[in-house]
Design a protein around this motif. Structure first.
Motif, PDB file in Angstrom:
ATOM      1  N   PHE A 242       0.810  -1.022  -0.114  1.00 12.20           N
ATOM      2  CA  PHE A 242       0.085   0.120   0.078  1.00 12.20           C
ATOM      3  C   PHE A 242       0.938   1.202  -0.065  1.00 12.20           C
ATOM      4  O   PHE A 242       1.623   1.220   0.781  1.00 12.20           O
ATOM      5  N   TYR A 272       7.944   3.426   7.996  1.00 17.35           N
ATOM      6  CA  TYR A 272       7.173   2.671   6.918  1.00 17.35           C
ATOM      7  C   TYR A 272       8.157   1.663   6.484  1.00 17.35           C
ATOM      8  O   TYR A 272       9.138   1.395   6.926  1.00 17.35           O
ATOM      9  N   ALA A 303      -1.857   5.794   4.402  1.00 21.14           N
ATOM     10  CA  ALA A 303      -1.096   4.545   4.894  1.00 21.14           C
ATOM     11  C   ALA A 303      -1.291   4.205   6.534  1.00 21.14           C
ATOM     12  O   ALA A 303      -1.358   3.029   6.865  1.00 21.14           O
ATOM     13  N   ALA A 315       3.458  -0.833   3.909  1.00 22.76           N
ATOM     14  CA  ALA A 315       2.962   0.358   3.463  1.00 22.76           C
ATOM     15  C   ALA A 315       4.315   1.289   3.355  1.00 22.76           C
ATOM     16  O   ALA A 315       5.450   1.293   3.829  1.00 22.76           O
TER      17      ALA A 315
END
Length: 350
Positions: A242, A272, A303, A315
């Motif tokens: 994502f 992330y 996210a 993500a």
């Protein structure tokens, strides 16, 4: 800077769509009109738009392989306000939608959207708006209780305002004051995140024009509640990767400029995905795209919402550099187009 992918993207298409997006009011929770526009533009490109029960839009682009499904999000909703109460003198007290400092909307023109479809213009002011009247006008704290909206109608009382059809709970949108300049500068409210939506449509236009497909199936999610924290909290269960496309913050010890693609390694919700972020950095270098890697300590994205919503995904977060976020924002078309170019490199990568 010329890159292998950037010149192939249609800057004129991106610019035209961006201007239309910016001038269509869409505070969080009031995105009906902009979703109709998105549906029309999606159909022109030969894709279909699925509307979720919450009001998000999903566009599916089939891929060459079925190894995985990549989700890509950008949000259509913006900052705004709502009528909190109507004062006895005909002024309106507002409550904010989204997180912004009240001084950033002082003096701003706005529209009040009634539930029956009427629109009224107004101006956001301090309750002590004149230095000729109030000796403490300069020092008066700009907070919700000290701000009000002056309606451009002949009203002198609460009853006068109610006769216009204005009521508690009506949405308020800000005049975006959009300027897209010949030298590529774009200054407007709500570049967060309509600049990213324009980049996504630039990506889709490229696939349509070139007759090509991404390596894996893409599900593009256009969310309508990101500014209040739950835009993409629920996403299709087949998504495993994502990428949130949202504006890159500028200032303090951050490295991004308004010409850069910002790659966020960590925001307020934590780091992330390592592999995805590393791949985006490598691709930005390969494509010779001006970019910066930054950390946003006071920031969350779609996210973030997807991860907090319990979705088992990897993500990442990228976006065009935007100055003065949640205020009078500015970016450059280069950053928007280069964001699309980086995303294109990612989804074409084998």
């Amino acid at each position: 800077m010329s890159t292998p992918l950037e010149p192939q993207l249609n800057r004129e298409f991106v610019t035209g769509l961006l201007e239309a997006l910016l001038t269509t009011p869409s505070p969080s929770g009031y995105c009906m009109d902009i979703m109709k526009y998105i549906g029309t533009e999606t159909a022109k490109l030969g894709y279909s738009l699925e509307i979720t029960p919450k009001g998000n839009g999903i566009i599916t682009i089939p891929g060459e392989k079925n190894d995985k499904v990549i989700g890509i999000s950008a949000h259509l909703d913006t900052l705004g306000g709502m009528v909190r109460s109507i004062k006895s003198n005909g002024m309106i007290r507002l409550t904010p939608i989204g997180g912004y400092a009240m001084h950033t909307v002082e003096g701003e023109y706005c529209l009040i959207h009634t539930r029956d479809g009427r629109k009224y213009e107004g101006t956001v002011l301090s309750t002590k708006a004149s230095v000729h009247v109030y000796p403490d006008a300069r020092d008066w704290k700009r907070e919700e209780a000290n701000m009000e909206i002056r309606i451009d109608e002949l009203v002198k009382s609460k009853e006068d305002v109610e006769k216009l059809g204005i009521a508690v709970g009506d949405f308020i949108s800000w005049d975006p004051r959009t300027r897209i300049m010949p030298n590529g500068w774009v200054k407007s409210r709500h570049l967060d995140d309509k600049a990213s939506v324009a980049a996504l449509f630039g990506l889709m236009e490229w696939f349509k024009r070139e007759g090509k497909s991404p390596s894996n199936t893409l599900k593009i999610i256009l969310s309508t509640y990101e500014e209040v924290g739950h835009g993409s909290s629920s996403i299709p269960s087949d998504i495993s990767e994502f990428i949130a496309i949202d504006m890159g913050a500028i200032g303090d010890d951050l490295s991004a400029t308004e010409h850069d693609v910002s790659i966020c390694a960590k925001d307020s919700t934590g780091p992330y995905d390592y592999q995805m972020t590393s791949k985006l950095i490598e691709l930005a270098k390969r494509e010779k795209l001006p970019h910066a890697i930054d950390i946003y300590p006071y920031y969350g994205s779609d996210a973030s919402a997807a991860l907090r919503g319990g979705n088992d995904i990897r993500a990442a977060l990228i976006g065009p550099g935007v100055h003065a976020s949640h205020g009078m924002e500015r970016t450059h078309l280069d950053a928007i187009v280069n964001t699309a170019a980086l995303l294109l490199a990612y989804v074409l990568d084998k």
